[in-house]
Design a protein around this motif. Structure first.
Motif, PDB file in Angstrom:
ATOM      1  N   ILE A 412       0.843  -1.204   0.000  1.00  0.00           N
ATOM      2  CA  ILE A 412       0.000   0.000   0.000  1.00  0.00           C
ATOM      3  C   ILE A 412       0.876   1.251   0.000  1.00  0.00           C
ATOM      4  O   ILE A 412       0.604   2.223  -0.717  1.00  0.00           O
ATOM      5  CB  ILE A 412      -0.949  -0.011   1.216  1.00  0.00           C
ATOM      6  CG1 ILE A 412      -1.961  -1.151   1.087  1.00  0.00           C
ATOM      7  CG2 ILE A 412      -1.675   1.328   1.347  1.00  0.00           C
ATOM      8  CD1 ILE A 412      -2.815  -1.366   2.323  1.00  0.00           C
ATOM      9  N   VAL A 413       1.948   1.232   0.793  1.00  0.00           N
ATOM     10  CA  VAL A 413       2.885   2.367   0.819  1.00  0.00           C
ATOM     11  C   VAL A 413       3.515   2.569  -0.554  1.00  0.00           C
ATOM     12  O   VAL A 413       3.631   3.701  -1.047  1.00  0.00           O
ATOM     13  CB  VAL A 413       3.978   2.146   1.891  1.00  0.00           C
ATOM     14  CG1 VAL A 413       5.059   3.223   1.788  1.00  0.00           C
ATOM     15  CG2 VAL A 413       3.369   2.150   3.286  1.00  0.00           C
ATOM     16  N   THR A 414       3.916   1.465  -1.204  1.00  0.00           N
ATOM     17  CA  THR A 414       4.476   1.552  -2.554  1.00  0.00           C
ATOM     18  C   THR A 414       3.484   2.187  -3.508  1.00  0.00           C
ATOM     19  O   THR A 414       3.827   3.066  -4.308  1.00  0.00           O
ATOM     20  CB  THR A 414       4.846   0.146  -3.077  1.00  0.00           C
ATOM     21  OG1 THR A 414       5.751  -0.474  -2.167  1.00  0.00           O
ATOM     22  CG2 THR A 414       5.501   0.233  -4.449  1.00  0.00           C
ATOM     23  N   LEU A 415       2.238   1.742  -3.439  1.00  0.00           N
ATOM     24  CA  LEU A 415       1.183   2.258  -4.307  1.00  0.00           C
ATOM     25  C   LEU A 415       0.986   3.760  -4.104  1.00  0.00           C
ATOM     26  O   LEU A 415       0.923   4.529  -5.074  1.00  0.00           O
ATOM     27  CB  LEU A 415      -0.115   1.509  -4.010  1.00  0.00           C
ATOM     28  CG  LEU A 415      -1.314   1.806  -4.906  1.00  0.00           C
ATOM     29  CD1 LEU A 415      -1.059   1.323  -6.321  1.00  0.00           C
ATOM     30  CD2 LEU A 415      -2.569   1.138  -4.340  1.00  0.00           C
ATOM     31  N   VAL A 416       0.924   4.178  -2.855  1.00  0.00           N
ATOM     32  CA  VAL A 416       0.724   5.602  -2.550  1.00  0.00           C
ATOM     33  C   VAL A 416       1.894   6.438  -3.073  1.00  0.00           C
ATOM     34  O   VAL A 416       1.697   7.511  -3.659  1.00  0.00           O
ATOM     35  CB  VAL A 416       0.542   5.804  -1.029  1.00  0.00           C
ATOM     36  CG1 VAL A 416       0.555   7.290  -0.679  1.00  0.00           C
ATOM     37  CG2 VAL A 416      -0.763   5.168  -0.566  1.00  0.00           C
ATOM     38  N   LEU A 417       3.109   5.947  -2.873  1.00  0.00           N
ATOM     39  CA  LEU A 417       4.293   6.687  -3.337  1.00  0.00           C
ATOM     40  C   LEU A 417       4.298   6.841  -4.851  1.00  0.00           C
ATOM     41  O   LEU A 417       4.645   7.918  -5.378  1.00  0.00           O
ATOM     42  CB  LEU A 417       5.567   5.973  -2.880  1.00  0.00           C
ATOM     43  CG  LEU A 417       5.895   6.052  -1.385  1.00  0.00           C
ATOM     44  CD1 LEU A 417       7.088   5.171  -1.044  1.00  0.00           C
ATOM     45  CD2 LEU A 417       6.160   7.502  -0.970  1.00  0.00           C
ATOM     46  N   ILE A 418       3.892   5.808  -5.579  1.00  0.00           N
ATOM     47  CA  ILE A 418       3.889   5.891  -7.041  1.00  0.00           C
ATOM     48  C   ILE A 418       2.776   6.804  -7.533  1.00  0.00           C
ATOM     49  O   ILE A 418       2.930   7.499  -8.548  1.00  0.00           O
ATOM     50  CB  ILE A 418       3.762   4.482  -7.663  1.00  0.00           C
ATOM     51  CG1 ILE A 418       5.007   3.665  -7.317  1.00  0.00           C
ATOM     52  CG2 ILE A 418       3.594   4.544  -9.178  1.00  0.00           C
ATOM     53  CD1 ILE A 418       4.935   2.217  -7.746  1.00  0.00           C
ATOM     54  N   ILE A 419       1.651   6.842  -6.813  1.00  0.00           N
ATOM     55  CA  ILE A 419       0.583   7.777  -7.176  1.00  0.00           C
ATOM     56  C   ILE A 419       1.027   9.216  -6.928  1.00  0.00           C
ATOM     57  O   ILE A 419       0.797  10.110  -7.743  1.00  0.00           O
ATOM     58  CB  ILE A 419      -0.708   7.459  -6.393  1.00  0.00           C
ATOM     59  CG1 ILE A 419      -1.293   6.112  -6.873  1.00  0.00           C
ATOM     60  CG2 ILE A 419      -1.742   8.567  -6.565  1.00  0.00           C
ATOM     61  CD1 ILE A 419      -2.486   5.650  -6.066  1.00  0.00           C
ATOM     62  N   LEU A 420       1.700   9.437  -5.789  1.00  0.00           N
ATOM     63  CA  LEU A 420       2.163  10.790  -5.451  1.00  0.00           C
ATOM     64  C   LEU A 420       3.349  11.218  -6.320  1.00  0.00           C
ATOM     65  O   LEU A 420       3.484  12.398  -6.661  1.00  0.00           O
ATOM     66  CB  LEU A 420       2.556  10.852  -3.974  1.00  0.00           C
ATOM     67  CG  LEU A 420       1.422  10.702  -2.955  1.00  0.00           C
ATOM     68  CD1 LEU A 420       1.979  10.695  -1.538  1.00  0.00           C
ATOM     69  CD2 LEU A 420       0.389  11.823  -3.112  1.00  0.00           C
ATOM     70  N   PHE A 421       4.196  10.262  -6.662  1.00  0.00           N
ATOM     71  CA  PHE A 421       5.404  10.571  -7.445  1.00  0.00           C
ATOM     72  C   PHE A 421       5.456   9.659  -8.675  1.00  0.00           C
ATOM     73  O   PHE A 421       6.160   8.642  -8.678  1.00  0.00           O
ATOM     74  CB  PHE A 421       6.661  10.385  -6.582  1.00  0.00           C
ATOM     75  CG  PHE A 421       6.636  11.153  -5.288  1.00  0.00           C
ATOM     76  CD1 PHE A 421       6.878  12.529  -5.268  1.00  0.00           C
ATOM     77  CD2 PHE A 421       6.349  10.509  -4.084  1.00  0.00           C
ATOM     78  CE1 PHE A 421       6.848  13.238  -4.082  1.00  0.00           C
ATOM     79  CE2 PHE A 421       6.325  11.212  -2.888  1.00  0.00           C
ATOM     80  CZ  PHE A 421       6.570  12.586  -2.894  1.00  0.00           C
ATOM     81  N   PRO A 422       4.713   9.990  -9.716  1.00  0.00           N
ATOM     82  CA  PRO A 422       4.633   9.128 -10.907  1.00  0.00           C
ATOM     83  C   PRO A 422       5.982   8.833 -11.552  1.00  0.00           C
ATOM     84  O   PRO A 422       6.132   7.817 -12.237  1.00  0.00           O
ATOM     85  CB  PRO A 422       3.737   9.928 -11.862  1.00  0.00           C
ATOM     86  CG  PRO A 422       2.953  10.848 -10.980  1.00  0.00           C
ATOM     87  CD  PRO A 422       3.855  11.179  -9.847  1.00  0.00           C
ATOM     88  N   GLN A 423       6.980   9.700 -11.326  1.00  0.00           N
ATOM     89  CA  GLN A 423       8.283   9.496 -11.951  1.00  0.00           C
ATOM     90  C   GLN A 423       8.983   8.234 -11.452  1.00  0.00           C
ATOM     91  O   GLN A 423       9.912   7.743 -12.098  1.00  0.00           O
ATOM     92  CB  GLN A 423       9.181  10.715 -11.729  1.00  0.00           C
ATOM     93  CG  GLN A 423       8.816  11.914 -12.588  1.00  0.00           C
ATOM     94  CD  GLN A 423       8.805  11.558 -14.070  1.00  0.00           C
ATOM     95  OE1 GLN A 423       9.766  11.016 -14.598  1.00  0.00           O
ATOM     96  NE2 GLN A 423       7.707  11.858 -14.745  1.00  0.00           N
TER      97      GLN A 423
END
Length: 434
Positions: A412-423
Motif C-alpha cells: 500500500i505504501v508503494t502504491l501511494v508513493l507511485i501515485i504521489l510521485f509518478p516518476q
C-alpha cells in the motif's frame, strides 16, 4: 432490452462462469461469442471468433511469453534459483530476519527471469521454507515473506502481467518492462523494511543466521553470477536499445539453456519437464489473450466502457477520486478472482476511462499490476497464499494470511508513493523512449 442492459447481463454471466470455476479464457470466449451473436447475429460472432483468434495468437510480441517462461523453467530445473537464494542468504543471513530478507531478494532476482508470481513463490518457497523452519523462524514471517515476495514476479520485468496489459492496450512492452524496474526495487526494499520491523518487535520471529566468511560469500555469489549475468544482459539489453523485448527473451532463454548444458546442471528429464511446463503455461496465457479479444468487441457494442465512464464522472470526484474508486474495485475483485482474470476483464473497460482522465497509460499499468498483486495475498482467494500453503502443508492458512499483513502494508505504501510521485514508474521509460 437495450444494448447496455445486455452488456451488464453479459458481465454478470462472465463473473458467474468464473465463480463456477470455468477457466477464465473460456468464460470470456463464451460471453463474447454468444453476446455478439445475440446482438449482431451468428455471422458476425463467427467472423470475430476466427479473425480475433488468428490475429491475437499470431502477434509477434506474444513470443515474449513462451521465451521468458522457458527461461524461468530452465533456471529452476537447473538449480540456478537455489544458487540465487544461497548467494542472498550468504550476504544477509547473518542479520536478524536475514533468511526472510534473503527470500525476498531471491524472489526479486528470480522474478527477473520467470515473470510469474506463482512460479517465483513455489521455486523460492521450496528452497527457503525448510531452511527457515530449521532455524526456528516464526511460521507467519517465513510464509508471509515467500507469499509476498512471489508477487514481485508480476511486477519486475519480464512480467507476464505487463505483456498481457500491453497486448490488450497496444502499449509498448518495452516501456512497461522498464516502468516496472524502480517500483519493483522500491517494493522489495519496503518488504525488507517490513521484515526488520517485525523482527524488531519480536526477535524470535527471525533469529540471526550464521555469519559466513568473505571467501564463502564470494564463492556463492560466483555460483549465482551466470544467471545474474543473463538477467543483466536481457533487461540491460532492452534498456540500452540493443534488443527489443522479444529479442531479449530469445537471447535470455538461449543463454540460460547454454549455461545449463555447459555446466552439466540440466538433465534430459529436467529439460523435457521445463519444455512441458512452458507449453502448458504459454497455452494458458495464449488462450486468455484469445478470450479477451473475443470479449472486447462485445463490450464495445454494448458501450459498457462509455457507460461506466459517464457514471464515474457523474460522481464529481475528479481524476484522482475516480482513480481511487477504480483501485477499490480491484481490491474487491481480488477477493474472488486471480490476477490475470482481473487484468483481462477490467483493462478493456478501465483503459478508456484512464485515458479520458488524462493519466499516463504506462503509469496506470504499473498501478494496476500492484493492486492486482495485493489481491494475490488477500483473502479469500489469495492465490500466492495457497501456493505457499501447498509447500508448507503444516502451517494453517490463517497463519499465512496473518504473516502477509506487514507486506500488504508495504505494498500500500508503494502504491501511494507511485501515485504521489509518478516518476518512480516513468523515469526510466521516459529517459529511454523520450
Amino acid at each position: 432490452m437495450t444494448d447496455l442492459a445486455i452488456g451488464i447481463f453479459g458481465i454478470g454471466a462472465l463473473f458467474g462462469l468464473m465463480i463456477l470455476r470455468t477457466p477464465v479464457a473460456f468464460a470470456m470466449f463464451l460471453t463474447g461469442f454468444f453476446g455478439v451473436w445475440y446482438l449482431d447475429g451468428l455471422r458476425r460472432a463467427t467472423a470475430i471468433m476466427f479473425t480475433e483468434t488468428y490475429s491475437s495468437i499470431s502477434s509477434y510480441n506474444l513470443i515474449v511469453v513462451p521465451m521468458f517462461v522457458l527461461l524461468g523453467n530452465i533456471a529452476s530445473e537447473a538449480g540456478f534459483s537455489r544458487a540465487l537464494y544461497d548467494a542472498a542468504h550468504a550476504w544477509v543471513g547473518r542479520f536478524r530476519g536475514g533468511l526472510a530478507s534473503a527470500s525476498v531478494i531471491g524472489c526479486a532476482a528470480f522474478s527477473a527471469v520467470s515473470g510469474s508470481s506463482v512460479a517465483t513463490a513455489v521455486t523460492i518457497g521450496r528452497v527457503a521454507l525448510p531452511e527457515m523452519k530449521r532455524l526456528g523462524y516464526g511460521p507467519g514471517l517465513s510464509t508471509g515473506a515467500i507469499a509476498a515476495g512471489g508477487t514481485l514476479g508480476f511486477l519486475i520485468p519480464p512480467s507476464t502481467g505487463f505483456v498481457i496489459y500491453a497486448i490488450l492496450t497496444e502499449e509498448s512492452i518495452g516501456r512497461l518492462f522498464m516502468a516496472g524496474i524502480l517500483p519493483g526495487l522500491l517494493m522489495s526494499s519496503l518488504f525488507i523494511m517490513a521484515i526488520w520491523i517485525v523482527t524488531l518487535r519480536n526477535p524470535n520471529a527471525g533469529p540471526r543466521g550464521e555469519a559466513k566468511p568473505l571467501a564463502e560469500r564470494l564463492r556463492l555469489f560466483g555460483r549465482a553470477a551466470p544467471l545474474i549475468g543473463v538477467i543483466m544482459i536481457s533487461i540491460g539489453g532492452i534498456y540500452l536499445g540493443v534488443f527489443t523485448p522479444v529479442e531479449a527473451s530469445g537471447v535470455g532463454a538461449g543463454l540460460v539453456i547454454l549455461i545449463a548444458l555447459l555446466t552439466g546442471s540440466l538433465s534430459c528429464t529436467g529439460f523435457v519437464s521445463a519444455i512441458g511446463d512452458t507449453v502448458k503455461t504459454s497455452a494458458m496465457l495464449y488462450m486468455i489473450v484469445v478470450g479477451a479479444n473475443v470479449l472486447n468487441p462485445f463490450l464495445v457494442i454494448t458501450d459498457i466502457p462509455l457507460a461506466l465512464s459517464n457514471m464515474l464522472t457523474s460522481f464529481g470526484l475528479g481524476p484522482y477520486g475516480t482513480l481511487v474508486l477504480i483501485l477499490l474495485s480491484y481490491v474487491v475483485l481480488g477477493m474472488f478472482l486471480d490476477g490475470l482474470a482481473m487484468l483481462v476483464v477490467t483493462i478493456p473497460i478501465y483503459y478508456p476511462i484512464i485515458l479520458g482522465l488524462g493519466f499516463d497509460p504506462i503509469w496506470f499499468g504499473v498501478i494496476a499490476v500492484i493492486v492486482i498483486e495485493m489481491g494475490m495475498i488477500t483473502p479469500p482467494v489469495g492465490l500466492n497464499v495457497f501456493v505457499v500453503r501447498s509447500v508448507a502443508e503444516d502451517i494453517p492458512l490463517h497463519t499465512i494470511f496473518k504473516g502477509v499483513t506487514p507486506f500488504l502494508i508495504a505494498m500500500i505504501v508503494t502504491l501511494v508513493l507511485i501515485i504521489l510521485f509518478p516518476q518512480i514508474a516513468l523515469a526510466i521509460p521516459n529517459s529511454m523512449f523520450g
